[in-house]
Design a protein around this motif. Structure first.
Motif, mmCIF file in Angstrom:
data_model
loop_
_atom_site.group_PDB
_atom_site.id
_atom_site.type_symbol
_atom_site.label_atom_id
_atom_site.label_comp_id
_atom_site.label_asym_id
_atom_site.label_seq_id
_atom_site.Cartn_x
_atom_site.Cartn_y
_atom_site.Cartn_z
ATOM 1 N N THR B 54 71.596 64.769 49.206
ATOM 2 C CA THR B 54 70.204 64.640 49.661
ATOM 3 C C THR B 54 70.014 65.057 51.118
ATOM 4 O OG1 THR B 54 70.628 62.313 50.144
ATOM 5 C CG2 THR B 54 69.582 62.819 48.044
ATOM 6 N N ASP B 76 67.457 70.038 55.128
ATOM 7 C CA ASP B 76 67.357 68.639 55.548
ATOM 8 C C ASP B 76 66.744 67.799 54.418
ATOM 9 O OD1 ASP B 76 64.712 69.293 55.579
ATOM 10 O OD2 ASP B 76 64.352 68.783 57.671
ATOM 11 N N GLU B 77 66.636 66.487 54.665
ATOM 12 C CA GLU B 77 66.177 65.577 53.611
ATOM 13 C C GLU B 77 64.839 65.993 53.025
ATOM 14 O OE1 GLU B 77 67.133 64.496 56.680
ATOM 15 O OE2 GLU B 77 67.788 62.392 56.624
ATOM 16 N N ALA B 78 63.891 66.316 53.925
ATOM 17 C CA ALA B 78 62.539 66.607 53.448
ATOM 18 C C ALA B 78 62.521 67.848 52.565
ATOM 19 C CB ALA B 78 61.592 66.777 54.640
ATOM 20 N N SER B 79 63.247 68.895 52.962
ATOM 21 C CA SER B 79 63.172 70.110 52.140
ATOM 22 C C SER B 79 63.962 69.924 50.847
ATOM 23 C CB SER B 79 63.608 71.347 52.917
ATOM 24 O OG SER B 79 64.821 71.128 53.555
ATOM 25 N N ALA B 81 64.135 67.136 49.183
ATOM 26 C CA ALA B 81 63.211 66.383 48.332
ATOM 27 C C ALA B 81 62.177 67.326 47.729
ATOM 28 C CB ALA B 81 62.520 65.284 49.149
ATOM 29 N N GLN B 82 61.688 68.263 48.553
ATOM 30 C CA GLN B 82 60.677 69.195 48.055
ATOM 31 C C GLN B 82 61.254 70.189 47.048
ATOM 32 O OE1 GLN B 82 58.520 70.885 51.422
ATOM 33 N NE2 GLN B 82 58.256 68.847 52.290
ATOM 34 N N ALA B 107 53.912 59.448 46.714
ATOM 35 C CA ALA B 107 55.096 60.086 46.147
ATOM 36 C C ALA B 107 54.740 61.297 45.302
ATOM 37 C CB ALA B 107 55.876 59.071 45.307
ATOM 38 N N ARG B 111 51.108 67.596 48.172
ATOM 39 C CA ARG B 111 50.848 67.516 49.605
ATOM 40 C C ARG B 111 51.959 66.884 50.441
ATOM 41 N NH1 ARG B 111 44.973 65.034 50.036
ATOM 42 N NH2 ARG B 111 44.742 65.711 47.902
ATOM 43 N N ARG B 112 52.521 67.616 51.343
ATOM 44 C CA ARG B 112 53.527 67.048 52.228
ATOM 45 C C ARG B 112 53.240 67.374 53.689
ATOM 46 N NH1 ARG B 112 54.245 64.435 48.532
ATOM 47 N NH2 ARG B 112 56.155 63.838 47.462
ATOM 48 N N ARG B 113 52.499 68.446 53.938
ATOM 49 C CA ARG B 113 52.256 68.850 55.325
ATOM 50 C C ARG B 113 51.234 67.939 55.982
ATOM 51 N NH1 ARG B 113 54.187 73.673 56.855
ATOM 52 N NH2 ARG B 113 52.648 73.747 58.517
ATOM 53 N N LEU B 163 59.817 58.071 42.178
ATOM 54 C CA LEU B 163 60.671 59.240 41.972
ATOM 55 C C LEU B 163 60.084 60.130 40.887
ATOM 56 C CD1 LEU B 163 64.256 57.781 42.213
ATOM 57 C CD2 LEU B 163 62.878 58.905 43.932
ATOM 58 N N GLN B 166 57.304 62.172 42.131
ATOM 59 C CA GLN B 166 57.822 63.270 42.938
ATOM 60 C C GLN B 166 58.147 64.476 42.062
ATOM 61 O OE1 GLN B 166 61.043 61.479 45.198
ATOM 62 N NE2 GLN B 166 61.419 63.468 46.159
#
Lengths: 371, 248
Positions: B54, B76-79, B81-82, B107, B111-113, B163, B166
């Motif tokens: 992760t 990194d974690e965020a990407s 996850a995406q 979740a 939208r994440r930005r 999850l 997501q």
């Protein structure tokens, strides 16, 4: 975006300038001997409190919603104040003690021959107004970018922000920085062509502060009621969960930190013409800590709390430093301990607790836990 | 270019903390649609393995590929996850001050930005997906309750629901049955099997009954590498496994 302004926020946004107008009417329309007359010194004092309230709101936004305990917001306030002070200095023109057409008195005193480059443009109000937002915003962007990207959080971030304001204080104390050294900037004559001492100018500055606070409340309400605000609270409560859901935590923190710094800058810019001076003591670390106490007293994680806290604590300060000056710092310390121990959610939280006990708490109004 | 058909491909991964090898040449392959249980004694490297996948921990050596082509060690974690890897923590981690519905809303894939969360309007499609997930995790009646007031088991399900929201291709689940009652454990096993119909799942678990309920291929980790792999019966019969883990 306006749909994020709920009824509570709309009321608050309308109430602040409304109350200000009412107070002004009592100042300008009534003769001095009238029982309800508000004296001009009180208008200046209240105008100062309004600036503090906006400053407290900016800290409440990053701390209460973003979980970023900034102990350096006094620096953003002071930078906004210096930007305004530089404009006011240039307005003095040749009316200074030394009568120099462009150089402020302190520069003539230091035998400077020409205006430093970073003073250019400050003779224009629009330029100064942009700098009021830009300088604190840029500092917050750089400091925030470095800190949030390296995942500096909690007490380490607080120490970092405290160090930032301390370093700026030491720098601004130096004469060769070109900001008037320890005397700072003062002896202002007029603003936008109006005499800064005149009762009407003071009334206008007071009202402008109220409008700025109302705008600050509107922006803050839109921010915290939007999805952005929900993400921000999510980051505050469980940062790694937010990260593993795919949110770039540092971007959210940076955006709210920069916005908050700009808000603090505006507060400082409105404060300076009303008190007539800006000097490096505004950068003192203790100032920034005091702002945090205002927010804690009023209530974190609410918009009303910081405003209320700023007014109450500063009212107490004005009264106590007049009546028993040596007691003030003890009272402030005691207040902070008492609030931390007894009212972790501040005065606004207390009101919610009482309503909860009576079983009338609407489900939409929840105060976040301490932490 | 796809380098492997596997969804998750770990090859010879090592992580060293202050001279201690948390992962020691670990190799692991998860196929698309697979569910895998990972067991092993404390310190075997289970959580470190999840941290590597992760993006929380960067491996010192080795390859980590997702979907055959994406090098996870660069993200990194965020990407990550995406990209479609969801992670459930051992201790249920939900947003306590938000309602159940808001937890799921945050979740939901999409939208994440920061700017998008500030300006974009809410949309209907999200609302429908949210309702469907509330049904799956059986928390529909509690949608407007703050997550803080849920029971331990309900929080575990809410986190699993997050999850799902997501919409990941791969779900990493750390000890989902820890602290649950027997009934909750059984319900969790069937929930994970349901989830596995549409996506791959990796479950780290101590509870042998739970692993048996899942009925999937088991990987036994020991001292940072794979000790044995196979059905639960096969690995239970392995002498080395009995020695280091089952201890009987």
């Amino acid at each position: 975006m306006l749909r994020h302004l709920d009824a509570r926020a709309r009321l608050l946004v309308a109430l602040v300038p409304g109350l200000a107008l009412g107070t002004l009417a009592l100042n300008l329309a009534l003769p001095p001997e009238h029982a309800l007359h508000v004296p001009t010194y009180a208008i200046s004092l209240l105008g100062k409190y309004l600036c503090y309230a906006l400053l407290a709101l900016s800290v409440g936004l990053v701390w209460g919603y973003g979980g970023i305990l900034s102990l350096g917001h006094g620096a953003f306030f002071a930078l906004g104040g210096y930007a305004m002070g530089m404009y006011l200095m240039r307005q003095i023109g040749s009316r200074g003690v030394y009568g120099h057409p462009t150089l402020p008195d302190f520069m003539v005193f230091l035998n400077w021959q020409e205006l430093p480059w970073y003073w250019y443009g400050f003779d224009q109000f629009w330029f100064a107004a942009i700098m009021v937002l830009l300088v604190p915003g840029a500092l917050a962007f750089v400091a925030g970018w470095l800190a949030f990207r390296s995942r500096v959080t909690g007490v380490y971030l607080s120490i970092l922000t405290q160090a930032m304001t301390y370093a700026l204080m030491l720098a601004f104390f130096r004469n060769d920085m070109g900001f008037g050294g320890n005397n700072g900037l003062t002896d202002f004559k007029d603003i936008l062509g109006f005499n800064i001492q005149a009762q009407e100018t003071r009334a206008a500055l007071f009202f402008a502060s109220a409008v700025a606070l109302a705008l600050g409340l509107a922006v803050a309400a839109i921010l915290v009621n939007s999805r952005f605000g929900k993400v921000l609270v999510a980051i505050r409560d469980a940062e790694s969960r937010a990260r593993f859901l795919g949110y770039r935590v540092e971007h959210y923190k940076l955006l709210v930190f920069v916005l908050s710094a700009c808000m603090a800058g505006v507060a400082g810019a409105l404060y300076v013409p009303q008190v007539g001076i800006i000097n490096p003591s505004e950068f003192a670390p203790a100032n920034s800590i005091e702002i945090v106490i205002w927010v804690a007293v009023g209530g974190r994680g609410t918009l009303l709390g910081p405003v209320l806290g700023a007014f109450l604590v500063n009212f107490a300060k004005t009264w106590l430093t007049g009546a028993m000056p040596e007691l003030w710092l003890f009272a402030l310390g005691g207040l902070f301990i008492a609030v931390t121990l007894l009212l972790p959610k501040g005065l606004v939280g207390l009101a919610a607790q009482i309503r909860l006990k009576r079983g009338r708490l609407p489900s939409s109004h929840r105060v976040p836990a301490a932490g | 270019m796809r380098l492997t058909g596997a969804l998750l491909y770990l090859n010879n991964v090592s992580v060293i903390f202050d001279g201690f090898k948390a992962l020691n040449g670990l190799s692991l392959v998860i196929e698309p649609g697979e569910m895998r249980a990972i067991i092993g004694p404390n310190g075997a490297g289970k959580t470190t393995m999840m941290d590597v996948v992760t993006g929380k921990t960067r491996p010192d050596t080795g390859e980590v590929l997702f979907d055959g082509a994406i090098d996870l060690t660069r993200e990194d974690e965020a990407s990550i996850a995406q990209l479609g890897i969801g992670r459930k923590f051992q201790k249920p981690t939900v947003f306590e001050n938000h309602t159940v519905a808001d937890n799921l809303l945050l979740a939901l894939a999409g939208r994440r930005r920061a700017m998008a969360t500030l300006f974009a309007p809410e949309d209907r499609a999200e609302e429908e997906r949210l309702e469907a997930i509330l049904d799956t995790i059986r928390l529909g009646a509690l949608r407007d309750v703050p997550a803080a007031s849920l029971s331990h088991g309900q929080k575990q399900w809410l986190e699993i629901g997050m999850l799902l929201a997501q919409d990941p291709k791969l779900l990493l689940v750390d000890e989902p049955a820890a602290g649950m009652t027997d009934a909750e454990t059984a319900a969790t096993a069937s929930l994970l099997k349901e989830i596995n119909k549409t996506r791959s799942v990796v479950v780290v678990e101590h509870d042998m009954t739970f692993v048996r309920d899942l009925g999937v291929k088991v990987t036994v980790l020991h001292e940072g590498s794979v000790l044995a792999e196979g059905s639960l019966d096969q690995v239970s019969a392995n002498e080395r496994v009995v020695e280091v883990y089952l201890g009987r």
